[in-house]
Design an enzyme around this catalytic site. Sequence first.
Site, PDB file in Angstrom:
ATOM      1  N   THR A 147       2.345   2.878  11.394  1.00  0.00           N
ATOM      2  CA  THR A 147       1.267   3.231  12.319  1.00  0.00           C
ATOM      3  C   THR A 147       0.167   4.062  11.649  1.00  0.00           C
ATOM      4  OG1 THR A 147       2.472   5.181  13.030  1.00  0.00           O
ATOM      5  CG2 THR A 147       2.772   3.173  14.351  1.00  0.00           C
ATOM      6  N   HIS A 183       9.765  10.273  10.473  1.00  0.00           N
ATOM      7  CA  HIS A 183       9.642   9.255  11.520  1.00  0.00           C
ATOM      8  C   HIS A 183      10.534   9.614  12.707  1.00  0.00           C
ATOM      9  CE1 HIS A 183       7.256   6.634   9.084  1.00  0.00           C
ATOM     10  NE2 HIS A 183       8.217   6.174   8.321  1.00  0.00           N
TER      11      HIS A 183
HETATM   12  P1  A3P Z   1      -1.457  -3.141   7.981  1.00  0.00           P
HETATM   13  O1  A3P Z   1      -0.104  -3.696   7.696  1.00  0.00           O
HETATM   14  O2  A3P Z   1      -1.935  -3.472   9.367  1.00  0.00           O
HETATM   15  O3  A3P Z   1      -2.466  -3.479   6.947  1.00  0.00           O
HETATM   16  P2  A3P Z   1       2.366   3.221   7.336  1.00  0.00           P
HETATM   17  O4  A3P Z   1       1.527   3.974   6.369  1.00  0.00           O
HETATM   18  O5  A3P Z   1       2.743   4.010   8.554  1.00  0.00           O
HETATM   19  O6  A3P Z   1       3.504   2.564   6.658  1.00  0.00           O
HETATM   20  O7  A3P Z   1       1.420   2.083   7.927  1.00  0.00           O
HETATM   21  C1  A3P Z   1       1.026   1.028   7.118  1.00  0.00           C
HETATM   22  C2  A3P Z   1      -0.273   0.498   7.617  1.00  0.00           C
HETATM   23  O8  A3P Z   1      -1.331   1.393   7.248  1.00  0.00           O
HETATM   24  C3  A3P Z   1      -0.590  -0.832   6.980  1.00  0.00           C
HETATM   25  O9  A3P Z   1      -1.342  -1.546   7.957  1.00  0.00           O
HETATM   26  C4  A3P Z   1      -1.427  -0.406   5.786  1.00  0.00           C
HETATM   27  O10 A3P Z   1      -2.224  -1.440   5.271  1.00  0.00           O
HETATM   28  C5  A3P Z   1      -2.260   0.699   6.411  1.00  0.00           C
HETATM   29  N1  A3P Z   1      -2.794   1.655   5.433  1.00  0.00           N
HETATM   30  C6  A3P Z   1      -2.211   2.099   4.296  1.00  0.00           C
HETATM   31  N2  A3P Z   1      -3.014   2.969   3.667  1.00  0.00           N
HETATM   32  C7  A3P Z   1      -4.136   3.078   4.405  1.00  0.00           C
HETATM   33  C8  A3P Z   1      -5.358   3.825   4.259  1.00  0.00           C
HETATM   34  N3  A3P Z   1      -5.563   4.605   3.221  1.00  0.00           N
HETATM   35  N4  A3P Z   1      -6.285   3.693   5.221  1.00  0.00           N
HETATM   36  C9  A3P Z   1      -6.085   2.892   6.287  1.00  0.00           C
HETATM   37  N5  A3P Z   1      -4.968   2.149   6.481  1.00  0.00           N
HETATM   38  C10 A3P Z   1      -4.000   2.249   5.551  1.00  0.00           C
END
Ligand code: A3P
Length: 336
Positions: A82, A141
């Site tokens: 998220t 989490h």
């Molecule tokens: P998507 O799979 O929709 O691209 P988490 O960090 O909680 O594991 O969530 C992963 C989601 O955050 C992924 O989304 C990922 O691409 C996105 N994400 C990772 N780094 C990011 C950043 N610096 N800015 C915005 N979104 C990012």
Amino acid sequence: MESSLPSTQILDSGESAEGKNEAKNYNEVMSTLPKVKSLNGYDYYLYQGFWYAPFFLEGLMSVQEHFNPQSTDIFVASFPKTGTTWLKALTFAILTRSRLSGSTTSALLSKLPHDCVPFLEYDLAQNPSNRDLAIPLVSTHVPYSCLPKSIISASCKIIYICRDAKDAFVSLWYFLAKQRRSENVEPLPLEKSFELFCNGIANYGPYWDHLLGYWRASLEFPEKILFLTYEEMKKDTAAHVKKLAEFMGCSFTLEEEEGGEVQMIISLCSFEKLSNLEVNKNGKHRPDTSIAIQNSIYFRKGEIGDWANHLTPEMGARLDDIMDQKLKGSGLKLPR
Ligand code: A3P
């Protein structure tokens, strides 16, 4: 989200006799819990109202018993997929800015954000001293109602991020699928995973209960719990960076703002910047452990609304309906 392993792999990892006894006790507790086959093929266990992969459940039980925070600790909390990686990067960059004098020296350039902020139910469950005490950031989490009581009684601050359920699900499915394929195992079909997710079955799920726990706590203790959404943070990142700094007790000075510090942090932590760094393209998270994982798996698209490219409109409407029903009366409405 971190990788999940059968609990026996933890028992075999050669810890002290005391550690083994503890793990054995946790296994005994687990053997009494309801379980179900999960999105990634492992059993998930229902513990205190939430589903957990065994690996994280052991970590959770351990920190529930033993973890002692500093009262100044700030927890970055989220349901997996998220926006954890982004929020970790931003909070780390904001908190450490004064000692770094600019982005060129930031640890974020050479380390995955997850390696800059320790993870409660893995890093600190394994060893409480797996952290730099001068940087009071810890990530988790764990749902609000399951957090170690010590965190609540120490009145630690918590920053929670969440996201539209459809995008969170799609992101989670891709994450688990990539992880499974890297182990040469076929991932569960998306439709089957979706069914499980709609029934609340996901690591740390149900998603809606995870949200509601932090949402209600943020209404009760607004000075201690900051509730954010990925979508709003994307829409106005600068305002959120300032809000985060203020909440963490390190507001930007006028001088810093005029000097472009906010923009520097936004650029440093942007999806484009982080996902293109050598360490995040080719490095590994926890390389010498049995839960090693490619850093690149944490970066996929970083977009809002990508769910529409993977779910049918009917699937989208179904999950929206479930979320509407579950959040009804709470005052929480997630951006879509
Ligand atoms: P998507 O799979 O929709 O691209 P988490 O960090 O909680 O594991 O969530 C992963 C989601 O955050 C992924 O989304 C990922 O691409 C996105 N994400 C990772 N780094 C990011 C950043 N610096 N800015 C915005 N979104 C990012």
